[in-house]
Design a protein around this motif. Sequence first.
Motif, PDB file in Angstrom:
ATOM      1  N   LYS A  22      49.960 -26.690  34.332  1.00 54.78           N
ATOM      2  CA  LYS A  22      50.996 -27.491  34.984  1.00 54.78           C
ATOM      3  C   LYS A  22      50.486 -28.905  35.284  1.00 54.78           C
ATOM      4  O   LYS A  22      51.208 -29.882  35.084  1.00 54.78           O
ATOM      5  N   LEU A  23      49.251 -29.021  35.744  1.00 51.43           N
ATOM      6  CA  LEU A  23      48.695 -30.343  36.031  1.00 51.43           C
ATOM      7  C   LEU A  23      48.590 -31.190  34.762  1.00 51.43           C
ATOM      8  O   LEU A  23      48.903 -32.389  34.773  1.00 51.43           O
ATOM      9  N   MET A  24      48.156 -30.566  33.670  1.00 60.36           N
ATOM     10  CA  MET A  24      48.041 -31.315  32.416  1.00 60.36           C
ATOM     11  C   MET A  24      49.414 -31.719  31.897  1.00 60.36           C
ATOM     12  O   MET A  24      49.603 -32.831  31.402  1.00 60.36           O
ATOM     13  N   ARG A  25      50.392 -30.837  32.020  1.00 58.48           N
ATOM     14  CA  ARG A  25      51.752 -31.160  31.595  1.00 58.48           C
ATOM     15  C   ARG A  25      52.340 -32.297  32.423  1.00 58.48           C
ATOM     16  O   ARG A  25      52.968 -33.212  31.887  1.00 58.48           O
ATOM     17  N   ASP A  26      52.124 -32.252  33.731  1.00 56.77           N
ATOM     18  CA  ASP A  26      52.632 -33.306  34.601  1.00 56.77           C
ATOM     19  C   ASP A  26      51.995 -34.648  34.277  1.00 56.77           C
ATOM     20  O   ASP A  26      52.633 -35.690  34.390  1.00 56.77           O
ATOM     21  N   MET A  27      50.749 -34.649  33.867  1.00 60.44           N
ATOM     22  CA  MET A  27      50.098 -35.894  33.481  1.00 60.44           C
ATOM     23  C   MET A  27      50.761 -36.473  32.231  1.00 60.44           C
ATOM     24  O   MET A  27      50.962 -37.695  32.144  1.00 60.44           O
ATOM     25  N   LEU A  28      51.131 -35.641  31.303  1.00 60.06           N
ATOM     26  CA  LEU A  28      51.772 -36.126  30.087  1.00 60.06           C
ATOM     27  C   LEU A  28      53.142 -36.730  30.367  1.00 60.06           C
ATOM     28  O   LEU A  28      53.579 -37.645  29.672  1.00 60.06           O
TER      29      LEU A  28
END
Length: 83
Positions: A22-28
């Motif tokens: 989720k954190l990586m997706r939110d960064m994108l």
Amino acid sequence: MKRFIAVLILFIPGALAVYGIKLMRDMLFAILQPPFTAFWLQFLCGLIFCLGGIGFVAGFVLHRDRKRNKVQDRFKNPRRTSL
């Protein structure tokens, strides 16, 4: 009771891996979460959470399968010889 504890042991790292994704997706999508001050830091923490969680679950499953002798020859522990 043992199975419940085993599920809890697997749930916590699994949830951590999901949070990392989720954190990586939110960064994108340029969504900065509150505890992080930079996108690269958020992505790095997400990657560490994801790899750590997946690695823990995979190691748990490999250890269990080795004990039950259900792995291929290349994944079996090498025989230890005494010196």
